[in-house]
Design a protein around this motif. Structure first.
Motif, mmCIF file in Angstrom:
data_model
loop_
_atom_site.group_PDB
_atom_site.id
_atom_site.type_symbol
_atom_site.label_atom_id
_atom_site.label_comp_id
_atom_site.label_asym_id
_atom_site.label_seq_id
_atom_site.Cartn_x
_atom_site.Cartn_y
_atom_site.Cartn_z
ATOM 1 N N PHE A 248 27.410 51.621 58.239
ATOM 2 C CA PHE A 248 27.678 50.368 57.529
ATOM 3 C C PHE A 248 28.992 49.789 58.050
ATOM 4 C CE2 PHE A 248 24.935 52.678 54.584
ATOM 5 C CZ PHE A 248 24.036 51.696 54.212
ATOM 6 N N LEU A 249 28.980 48.486 58.323
ATOM 7 C CA LEU A 249 30.120 47.791 58.920
ATOM 8 C C LEU A 249 30.564 46.634 58.039
ATOM 9 C CD1 LEU A 249 28.573 47.480 62.486
ATOM 10 C CD2 LEU A 249 30.335 49.124 61.840
ATOM 11 N N GLY A 250 31.859 46.341 58.083
ATOM 12 C CA GLY A 250 32.368 45.153 57.396
ATOM 13 C C GLY A 250 32.146 45.159 55.904
ATOM 14 N N ALA A 251 32.149 46.336 55.272
ATOM 15 C CA ALA A 251 31.863 46.437 53.843
ATOM 16 C C ALA A 251 32.981 45.822 53.014
ATOM 17 C CB ALA A 251 31.678 47.900 53.452
ATOM 18 N N THR A 252 32.605 44.921 52.096
ATOM 19 C CA THR A 252 33.590 44.260 51.235
ATOM 20 C C THR A 252 33.131 44.290 49.784
ATOM 21 O OG1 THR A 252 32.620 42.030 51.358
ATOM 22 C CG2 THR A 252 34.178 42.656 53.103
ATOM 23 N N ALA A 253 34.086 44.233 48.891
ATOM 24 C CA ALA A 253 33.834 44.056 47.457
ATOM 25 C C ALA A 253 34.815 43.006 46.964
ATOM 26 C CB ALA A 253 34.018 45.371 46.698
ATOM 27 N N ASP A 254 34.309 41.989 46.330
ATOM 28 C CA ASP A 254 35.116 40.863 45.876
ATOM 29 C C ASP A 254 35.959 40.276 47.008
ATOM 30 O OD1 ASP A 254 34.036 41.019 43.399
ATOM 31 O OD2 ASP A 254 35.861 41.574 42.341
ATOM 32 N N GLY A 255 35.357 40.209 48.183
ATOM 33 C CA GLY A 255 35.980 39.531 49.307
ATOM 34 C C GLY A 255 37.061 40.312 50.027
ATOM 35 N N ALA B 131 34.640 56.586 36.793
ATOM 36 C CA ALA B 131 35.228 55.269 37.032
ATOM 37 C C ALA B 131 36.366 55.379 38.030
ATOM 38 C CB ALA B 131 35.753 54.688 35.721
ATOM 39 N N VAL B 132 36.514 54.364 38.873
ATOM 40 C CA VAL B 132 37.620 54.282 39.822
ATOM 41 C C VAL B 132 38.323 52.955 39.617
ATOM 42 C CG1 VAL B 132 36.553 55.785 41.524
ATOM 43 C CG2 VAL B 132 36.099 53.347 41.592
ATOM 44 N N ALA B 133 39.436 52.757 40.312
ATOM 45 C CA ALA B 133 40.213 51.541 40.127
ATOM 46 C C ALA B 133 39.389 50.312 40.468
ATOM 47 C CB ALA B 133 41.448 51.595 41.027
ATOM 48 N N ALA B 134 39.487 49.278 39.615
ATOM 49 C CA ALA B 134 38.757 48.032 39.835
ATOM 50 C C ALA B 134 39.708 46.964 40.351
ATOM 51 C CB ALA B 134 38.113 47.568 38.532
ATOM 52 N N MET B 135 39.151 45.995 41.071
ATOM 53 C CA MET B 135 39.931 44.883 41.576
ATOM 54 C C MET B 135 39.795 43.689 40.654
ATOM 55 S SD MET B 135 38.763 45.190 45.512
ATOM 56 C CE MET B 135 39.388 43.554 45.842
ATOM 57 N N ALA B 136 40.846 42.867 40.585
ATOM 58 C CA ALA B 136 40.801 41.686 39.738
ATOM 59 C C ALA B 136 40.421 40.440 40.512
ATOM 60 C CB ALA B 136 42.158 41.468 39.075
ATOM 61 N N THR B 137 40.357 40.547 41.860
ATOM 62 C CA THR B 137 40.081 39.383 42.672
ATOM 63 C C THR B 137 38.609 39.044 42.669
ATOM 64 O OG1 THR B 137 41.890 40.008 44.126
ATOM 65 C CG2 THR B 137 40.319 38.393 44.977
ATOM 66 N N ALA B 138 38.237 37.809 42.382
ATOM 67 C CA ALA B 138 36.844 37.365 42.441
ATOM 68 C C ALA B 138 36.676 36.478 43.658
ATOM 69 C CB ALA B 138 36.476 36.588 41.177
ATOM 70 N N ALA B 139 35.480 36.540 44.257
ATOM 71 C CA ALA B 139 35.245 35.771 45.466
ATOM 72 C C ALA B 139 34.140 34.756 45.230
ATOM 73 C CB ALA B 139 34.842 36.704 46.616
ATOM 74 N N ALA C 115 27.652 37.253 42.388
ATOM 75 C CA ALA C 115 27.406 36.845 41.006
ATOM 76 C C ALA C 115 28.074 35.506 40.739
ATOM 77 C CB ALA C 115 27.947 37.892 40.037
ATOM 78 N N GLY C 116 27.356 34.627 40.021
ATOM 79 C CA GLY C 116 27.887 33.326 39.658
ATOM 80 C C GLY C 116 27.951 33.162 38.153
ATOM 81 N N ALA C 117 28.113 31.940 37.704
ATOM 82 C CA ALA C 117 28.214 31.659 36.278
ATOM 83 C C ALA C 117 26.907 31.974 35.568
ATOM 84 C CB ALA C 117 28.582 30.189 36.062
ATOM 85 N N GLY C 118 27.014 32.400 34.317
ATOM 86 C CA GLY C 118 25.832 32.637 33.509
ATOM 87 C C GLY C 118 24.958 33.763 34.002
ATOM 88 N N GLY D 137 34.456 50.191 37.337
ATOM 89 C CA GLY D 137 35.561 49.618 36.579
ATOM 90 C C GLY D 137 35.265 48.282 35.953
ATOM 91 N N GLY D 138 34.253 47.579 36.435
ATOM 92 C CA GLY D 138 33.873 46.323 35.815
ATOM 93 C C GLY D 138 34.477 45.097 36.464
ATOM 94 N N GLY D 139 33.804 43.970 36.262
ATOM 95 C CA GLY D 139 34.302 42.696 36.750
ATOM 96 C C GLY D 139 33.955 42.367 38.184
ATOM 97 N N TRP D 140 33.055 43.103 38.809
ATOM 98 C CA TRP D 140 32.715 42.860 40.214
ATOM 99 C C TRP D 140 31.792 41.649 40.348
ATOM 100 C CZ3 TRP D 140 35.703 45.492 43.291
ATOM 101 C CH2 TRP D 140 36.247 46.691 42.832
ATOM 102 N N THR D 141 32.055 40.832 41.349
ATOM 103 C CA THR D 141 31.239 39.639 41.554
ATOM 104 C C THR D 141 30.676 39.510 42.961
ATOM 105 O OG1 THR D 141 33.188 38.311 42.138
ATOM 106 C CG2 THR D 141 32.532 38.344 39.804
ATOM 107 N N GLN D 142 31.054 40.393 43.884
ATOM 108 C CA GLN D 142 30.567 40.249 45.260
ATOM 109 C C GLN D 142 30.609 41.587 45.975
ATOM 110 O OE1 GLN D 142 32.649 40.531 48.210
ATOM 111 N NE2 GLN D 142 31.028 40.014 49.654
ATOM 112 N N VAL D 143 29.582 41.811 46.800
ATOM 113 C CA VAL D 143 29.553 42.976 47.684
ATOM 114 C C VAL D 143 28.766 42.589 48.926
ATOM 115 C CG1 VAL D 143 27.477 43.942 46.586
ATOM 116 C CG2 VAL D 143 29.040 45.454 47.843
ATOM 117 N N SER D 144 29.196 43.081 50.078
ATOM 118 C CA SER D 144 28.474 42.780 51.311
ATOM 119 C C SER D 144 28.736 43.867 52.336
ATOM 120 C CB SER D 144 28.892 41.416 51.886
ATOM 121 O OG SER D 144 30.245 41.441 52.311
#
Length: 262
Positions: A215-222, A21-29, A157-160, A73-80
């Protein structure tokens, strides 16, 4: 059945297992869009067991079938991320190579992912796009992809436990967006990966010689993938032969995976 399909019928993309596990971010996008401006320019410049990523827990962070970066770490909602589709060098032998972004898989029983393949079958190259929500099967896109095309992909990831998976061929001007639901998803990780997929029997298939992919412009949770403190993975056989090596992150958003061996 066309020869280009012979590996596709048995391939299984990966679930990670045992990645530290590594540090997780709390920001959701919110839902991601195709990059524009400087981000768009950067993109253009560029058995459950059968699907488990074989990660060795050593500090070297090697995997028998993944190379790239994964944030846990959990709680991820976006990757690009974006990439330029590499060309297969089939003189090195038949094999399969996949390039994708996804959520889950490091410590969960699902993976939600979308990307492309550069494969060699019977000495001939094939390139195509696909998406997959494990434990469902992979689904290919009919839209054409060619070596050298500038690709961009995202999973949101969205609701539900709903998911929006998007693949864009910037060069050819097409996009595919899939809206799917996977109730068992845990959102436990986010990753940008080059992979040697596994067969339905669980064995890792030979890695097609793709040269290198950036790979270019890699993001996680915005935010930049680097801000998530991701783990770098080098692909190597159980005997220690390096199959693909991952470069350090450049500016937190860019890295290169280089092919070394089947």
């Amino acid at each position: 059945m066309p020869a280009r399909r012979f590996t596709k019928q048995t391939k299984r993309r990966a679930l990670a297992a045992g990645c530290a596990a590594v540090a997780a971010m709390a920001t959701a996008a919110a839902g991601a869009a195709v990059p524009t401006g400087s981000a768009g320019a950067a993109a253009k410049a560029a058995d459950a067991a059968s699907r488990q990523v074989r990660l060795h827990r050593a500090a070297s962070a090697t995997s028998t079938n993944w190379a790239g970066y994964t944030a846990s770490g959990g709680g991820w909602t976006q990757v690009s991320a974006g990439w330029r589709q590499p060309a297969a060098r089939c003189s090195a032998g038949d094999g399969v190579s996949s390039f994708w972004v996804g959520l889950d898989g490091v410590s969960s029983g699902t993976v939600e992912q979308i990307g492309t393949d550069t494969d060699c079958a019977a000495g001939l190259p094939s390139v195509y796009g696909w998406y997959e929500l494990y434990p469902g099967p992979p689904v290919d896109f009919a839209a054409p992809v060619r070596a050298g095309d500038h690709m961009w992909a995202s999973v949101t990831a969205g609701a539900g436990r709903s998911f929006t998976l998007r693949l864009v061929d910037i060069t050819r001007g097409w996009s595919r967006t899939e809206h799917r639901r996977l109730g068992a998803a845990r959102l436990s990780s986010a990753e940008v990966i080059a992979e040697a997929p596994s067969s339905s029997s669980g064995s890792v298939q030979p890695l097609a010689d793709f040269g290198a992919v950036t790979f270019l412009g890699a993001t996680a949770d915005g935010r930049s993938l680097g801000s998530a403190g991701p783990q770098r993975l080098t692909m190597a056989s159980r005997g220690g032969t390096v199959k693909a090596r991952t470069s350090p992150l450049d500016g937190g958003r860019q890295f290169t995976v280089t092919w070394y061996h089947h």
